[in-house]
Design an enzyme around this catalytic site. Structure first.
Site, mmCIF file in Angstrom:
data_model
loop_
_atom_site.group_PDB
_atom_site.id
_atom_site.type_symbol
_atom_site.label_atom_id
_atom_site.label_comp_id
_atom_site.label_asym_id
_atom_site.label_seq_id
_atom_site.Cartn_x
_atom_site.Cartn_y
_atom_site.Cartn_z
ATOM 1 N N TYR A 198 -2.844 1.426 1.000
ATOM 2 C CA TYR A 198 -3.657 0.352 0.429
ATOM 3 C C TYR A 198 -3.142 -0.982 0.934
ATOM 4 C CZ TYR A 198 0.141 -0.661 -2.893
ATOM 5 O OH TYR A 198 1.358 -1.009 -3.455
ATOM 6 N N CYS A 199 -4.021 -1.991 0.873
ATOM 7 C CA CYS A 199 -3.632 -3.361 1.204
ATOM 8 C C CYS A 199 -4.517 -4.299 0.378
ATOM 9 C CB CYS A 199 -3.746 -3.636 2.703
ATOM 10 S SG CYS A 199 -5.377 -3.307 3.414
ATOM 11 N N THR A 200 -4.588 -5.568 0.729
ATOM 12 C CA THR A 200 -5.292 -6.547 -0.110
ATOM 13 C C THR A 200 -6.785 -6.278 -0.178
ATOM 14 O OG1 THR A 200 -3.646 -8.189 0.564
ATOM 15 C CG2 THR A 200 -5.623 -8.995 -0.557
ATOM 16 N N GLY A 202 -8.404 -4.176 2.507
ATOM 17 C CA GLY A 202 -8.733 -2.979 3.276
ATOM 18 C C GLY A 202 -8.576 -3.080 4.766
ATOM 19 N N ILE A 227 -7.023 -3.746 -2.916
ATOM 20 C CA ILE A 227 -6.685 -4.068 -4.304
ATOM 21 C C ILE A 227 -7.802 -4.863 -4.969
ATOM 22 C CG2 ILE A 227 -5.010 -5.251 -5.791
ATOM 23 C CD1 ILE A 227 -3.005 -4.887 -3.389
#
Length: 343
Positions: A198-200, A202, A227
């Site tokens: 996951y990241c901020t 995508g 997220i």
């Protein structure tokens, strides 16, 4: 034909405050082939400037990465313009959880070699062979599976203030630093474990998932919309929130609170705190975590030396900076010997 900003950030902030209109902070990305990024860049700037769009947008041959603010009353016109561009029609827009009219104060559309600095040679692997995208509900199921390894693809200063429980959070300064470190650390589990990333929003996972599949990982998943969209789905669908703390964002807000947990500490005194600030000394500008008490005691600076410089008259500060490059500490976010309680 205007292709650049004509107002300073201070002037723009005054106009926004005077207008008193609600603005929406939005981010989106799209990998696509853009034949002439410069022409595309100019087209975006001319159109979005007319719509009073502000933000930071990167355009490259491989696509677009945008973080911006648009007046709520112009949102439909903005969306219509996006839909008029073939590869951006119905692109997923991540709308910020916490809105702030001052999230961006200039429109910057820049042509780059890549829309994310990943350090990869895209010609060496199939960038379209991506991992499986999952929504919040499936993501929650996956991260409770004992056969899952959950990896945060963000940098240390991002994950420090907030991350999913049980996630691996690499202690890295840049996205490109994390790719080989993660592969090496997890090389024994390429066949038997589910790699969930996951990241901020995508975009980092989009390229990383293809890279890790190329490197031999058999079960690769990524959180759709990152997220930001996870939080929206959790709220809308009344799902359990498994994210702890704040989500770091790259605008003037610096973060969005996702849960009430405070998982980090003030870098100067060690008390629980998750408020990022920049050192008030413009020659330093170090990003670090500072509580209100330390901010008052240190005059919003990271060190006694910076405090002394910041107390000088502005013209003297300018003289001290003249002819000198930016401090390396700017690019080592949250890392400095003066920060006694940096984890």
């Amino acid at each position: 034909m205007q292709l650049y900003n004509t107002l300073s950030a201070k002037e723009r902030a005054a106009l926004i405050e005077e207008a008193g209109q609600e603005r929406l902070t939005i981010s989106f990305y799209k990998y696509a082939h853009i034949g002439n990024p410069k022409i595309f860049r100019n087209h975006l700037f001319i159109t979005w400037n007319e719509l009073d769009v502000l933000g930071r947008i990167y355009v490259a041959n491989e696509g677009i990465n945008a973080q911006l603010s648009v007046p709520a009353e112009n949102f439909e016109a903005f969306k219509e313009h996006l839909d008029s561009i073939s590869f951006l029609e119905n692109v997923r827009l991540n709308i910020a959880i916490e809105q702030d009219n001052m999230s961006f104060l200039k429109l910057k559309v820049k042509v780059r070699n890549k829309i994310v600095a990943d350090g990869l040679n895209d010609a060496t692997f199939d960038v379209t062979n991506k991992g499986i995208h999952v929504g919040a509900e499936k993501f929650n199921e996956l991260i409770e599976d004992p056969d899952t390894i959950l990896v945060d693809m963000r940098n240390h200063y991002e994950s420090e203030i907030g991350h999913f429980k049980n996630a691996i959070t690499p202690d890295v300064d840049t996205f490109r630093d994390s790719l080989d470190i993660i592969e090496n650390d997890l090389k024994e589990h390429k066949e038997d474990k589910k790699l969930v990333m996951y990241c901020t929003g995508g975009i980092r996972c989009e390229k990383a998932s293809a890279y890790y599949k190329h490197k031999g990982f058999k079960q690769v998943y990524q959180l759709e919309g990152g997220i930001i969209d996870y939080t929206r789905q959790v709220q809308n669908n009344k799902l359990e929130n498994k994210f702890l703390g704040k989500n770091f964002v790259f605008d003037h807000r610096r973060s969005e609170r996702i849960s009430e947990d405070i998982i980090s500490n003030c870098h100067q005194c060690g008390k629980p705190c998750d408020t990022h600030v920049n050192c008030a000394n413009e020659a330093c500008h170090l990003l670090f975590i500072q509580c209100d008490e330390c901010a008052a005691q240190m005059d919003n600076c990271c060190s006694d030396d910076c405090k002394k410089v910041n107390a000088l008259p502005y013209e003297e500060q300018k003289k001290l900076r003249k002819g000198k490059g930016a401090s390396n500490k700017i690019f080592k976010k949250g890392r400095s010997e003066v920060l006694k309680f940096k984890q």
